[in-house]
Scaffold this motif. Structure first.
Motif, short mmCIF file in Angstrom:
data_model
loop_
_atom_site.label_atom_id
_atom_site.label_comp_id
_atom_site.label_asym_id
_atom_site.label_seq_id
_atom_site.Cartn_x
_atom_site.Cartn_y
_atom_site.Cartn_z
N SER A 234 0.81 -1.22 0.00
CA SER A 234 0.00 0.00 0.00
C SER A 234 0.85 1.27 0.00
CB SER A 234 -0.95 0.01 1.20
OG SER A 234 -0.22 -0.05 2.41
N ARG A 235 2.12 1.17 0.33
CA ARG A 235 3.05 2.30 0.21
C ARG A 235 4.06 1.94 -0.88
NH1 ARG A 235 3.31 6.46 3.49
NH2 ARG A 235 5.57 6.77 3.21
N ILE A 236 3.90 2.59 -2.02
CA ILE A 236 4.62 2.21 -3.23
C ILE A 236 5.42 3.40 -3.72
CG2 ILE A 236 4.37 1.40 -5.60
CD1 ILE A 236 1.56 0.27 -4.52
N ALA A 237 6.71 3.19 -3.88
CA ALA A 237 7.58 4.24 -4.41
C ALA A 237 7.79 4.02 -5.90
CB ALA A 237 8.92 4.23 -3.69
N VAL A 238 7.89 5.12 -6.65
CA VAL A 238 8.24 5.04 -8.06
C VAL A 238 9.52 5.84 -8.28
CG1 VAL A 238 5.89 4.65 -8.89
CG2 VAL A 238 6.75 6.98 -8.71
N ALA A 239 10.51 5.20 -8.87
CA ALA A 239 11.72 5.88 -9.32
C ALA A 239 11.49 6.25 -10.77
CB ALA A 239 12.94 4.96 -9.18
N ALA A 240 11.33 7.55 -11.05
CA ALA A 240 10.87 7.97 -12.37
C ALA A 240 11.81 8.97 -13.01
CB ALA A 240 9.48 8.58 -12.26
N GLU A 241 11.92 8.84 -14.33
CA GLU A 241 12.59 9.83 -15.16
C GLU A 241 11.55 10.69 -15.85
OE1 GLU A 241 16.71 8.08 -16.79
OE2 GLU A 241 14.96 7.01 -17.56
N PRO A 242 11.94 11.89 -16.31
CA PRO A 242 10.97 12.75 -16.98
C PRO A 242 10.67 12.28 -18.39
CG PRO A 242 13.14 13.80 -16.96
CD PRO A 242 13.26 12.55 -16.14
N SER A 243 9.42 12.00 -18.66
CA SER A 243 8.92 11.74 -20.02
C SER A 243 7.41 11.69 -19.93
CB SER A 243 9.45 10.43 -20.60
OG SER A 243 8.68 9.32 -20.19
N ALA A 244 6.76 11.92 -21.05
CA ALA A 244 5.30 11.87 -21.07
C ALA A 244 4.80 10.48 -20.69
CB ALA A 244 4.79 12.27 -22.45
N TYR A 245 5.54 9.45 -21.12
CA TYR A 245 5.12 8.07 -20.85
C TYR A 245 5.20 7.76 -19.36
CZ TYR A 245 5.18 2.96 -20.90
OH TYR A 245 4.92 1.63 -20.65
N TRP A 246 6.34 8.09 -18.72
CA TRP A 246 6.48 7.82 -17.29
C TRP A 246 5.52 8.67 -16.48
CZ3 TRP A 246 8.43 3.45 -17.48
CH2 TRP A 246 9.60 3.12 -18.18
N ALA A 247 5.32 9.92 -16.88
CA ALA A 247 4.37 10.78 -16.17
C ALA A 247 2.96 10.22 -16.26
CB ALA A 247 4.43 12.20 -16.73
N SER A 248 2.59 9.72 -17.43
CA SER A 248 1.28 9.11 -17.59
C SER A 248 1.13 7.88 -16.70
CB SER A 248 1.07 8.73 -19.06
OG SER A 248 -0.11 7.96 -19.22
N GLY A 249 2.18 7.04 -16.66
CA GLY A 249 2.13 5.86 -15.81
C GLY A 249 1.99 6.21 -14.34
N THR A 250 2.74 7.21 -13.90
CA THR A 250 2.64 7.65 -12.51
C THR A 250 1.23 8.13 -12.18
OG1 THR A 250 4.97 8.30 -12.49
CG2 THR A 250 3.55 9.28 -10.81
N ARG A 251 0.65 8.90 -13.08
CA ARG A 251 -0.71 9.42 -12.87
C ARG A 251 -1.73 8.28 -12.80
NH1 ARG A 251 -0.47 12.56 -16.61
NH2 ARG A 251 -1.51 11.39 -18.25
N ILE A 252 -1.61 7.31 -13.69
CA ILE A 252 -2.53 6.17 -13.69
C ILE A 252 -2.44 5.42 -12.37
CG2 ILE A 252 -2.96 3.90 -14.73
CD1 ILE A 252 -1.95 5.22 -17.41
#
Length: 376
Positions: free
Chosen positions: A160-178
């Protein structure tokens, strides 16, 4: 046979034999060199070429050979757009392919503007086009469909506590939002960690302090995904954290080659059924021979793309308008199920709804073997 030259960076591939008359041409976009994900591109191309060869071995398109014009996008949207422009001028019947969502989105926009049918093989970005279009269809599931399944899998596994290590891109931003939008109403918390400012070591410090039980890799492969996995696996503070990769980085052999035993137990999404049909089994064997390794789901996507286009070309001819009009009429037995296109809420292109979805990982006891953890 007189045919116009291929666009810059392209090569012809058809495997044809006895057909006569001018070739029916399809432009294929795929990443074959870095910074594109070349291994994915090679699998996509292998599936496409196998299907084209089989089409030509069974009479081609009304007695004319099917020819693939291949452009290496190298994950560059501008290169893809230039290829689509040139193919439109050369008279190709349709465009197919692409693995990277940001590249496919650019290609789809150009195809739509030019009135050129585009069947997207492997890119999942929901907003493949900004406005509804009749010219574009897609085989893989929309990102929102697959990533919501993945989010439910995480919750079901107790995360229930999930971290995302993300780089900037429209694809990763979309995934984070979903993920955030799906997890929040269900009691999940998403912790965003910006890999523009964090090293792999600093990421481990962040994870140790924020009580996350899962880390999702929303980053490129091999860099920085491989260093992140190595650092997390070697940090005793993070011995219990689960690493996940919804975008599918562990699918390809290079992942296991670079990480060894650290490559295992990292769940990812792939688009295969639990059991392949007889057609799927036959294609799997042929792809294994062609690739010299087990085919990924991306190779099956390449095969299915050309199989669908060949079916449409045989029934509708090479008129671009008629090809686009035929998307809702498609009913093709693909390697992973019966392919038909519909209109789905929030999706502006014709969509196969839905391909089979699995969540799998590499077996810790045998990293070359995949375990199916969840299937739809």
């Amino acid at each position: 046979m007189n045919t116009p030259p291929s666009p810059p960076g392209a090569e012809r591939t058809d495997g044809s034999s006895v057909q006569t008359g001018p070739a029916v041409q399809i432009g294929v976009l795929t990443p074959l060199t870095r910074p594109g994900w070349a291994e994915a591109g090679q699998h996509l191309l292998a599936g496409s070429e196998l299907a084209a060869r089989e089409v030509n071995d069974t009479g081609g398109i009304g007695g004319r050979p099917l020819e693939l014009l291949v452009t290496d996008t190298a994950a560059d949207p501008l290169r893809a757009a230039a290829a689509v422009d040139e193919w439109a001028r050369l008279g190709v019947a349709a465009v197919a392919g692409e693995y990277h969502s940001v590249v496919a989105r650019t290609a789809a926009a150009r195809a739509d503007a030019l009135g050129l049918p585009f069947l997207c093989s492997s890119a999942v970005f929901d907003a493949l086009t900004e406005q509804p279009t009749e010219w574009v269809a897609r085989l893989p599931p929309a990102q929102s469909h697959g990533w919501r399944i993945y989010a439910d899998f995480l919750l079901g596994a107790g995360h229930s506590r999930i971290a995302v290590a993300a780089e900037p891109s429209a694809y990763w931003a979309s995934g984070t939002r979903i993920l955030r939008d799906h997890l929040a109403p269900r009691g999940g918390t998403l912790i965003e960690l910006d890999m523009r400012v964090l090293t792999a070591t600093a990421l481990c410090d962040e994870l140790a302090g924020n009580r996350a039980t899962a880390l999702l890799l929303l980053v490129g492969h091999p860099e920085p995904a491989i260093p992140i996995v190595r650092s997390v696996r070697r940090d005793p503070r993070l011995a219990e954290i689960m690493i996940g990769a919804p975008a599918g980085q562990p699918e390809f052999a290079q992942w296991a080659t670079l990480l060894g035993e650290d490559s295992a137990a990292i769940p990812f999404l792939r688009y295969l059924p639990e059991r392949l049909s007889p057609l799927g089994q036959r294609v799997k064997a042929a792809l294994r021979e062609r690739l010299g390794a087990a085919p990924s789901f991306v190779a099956f996507e390449g095969y299915d793309t050309v199989a669908v286009l060949a079916d449409v070309l045989r029934s509708q001819g090479t008129s671009r308008a008629r090809i686009a009009e035929a998307w809702p009429l498609v009913a093709v037995e693909g390697t992973r199920g019966r392919i038909q296109f519909t209109r789905e809420p929030g999706i502006n292109v014709w969509q196969w709804a839905w391909p089979p979805v699995q969540i799998v990982d590499r077996d810790p006891a045998e990293p070359d073997r995949f375990r199916v953890l969840h299937a739809t």
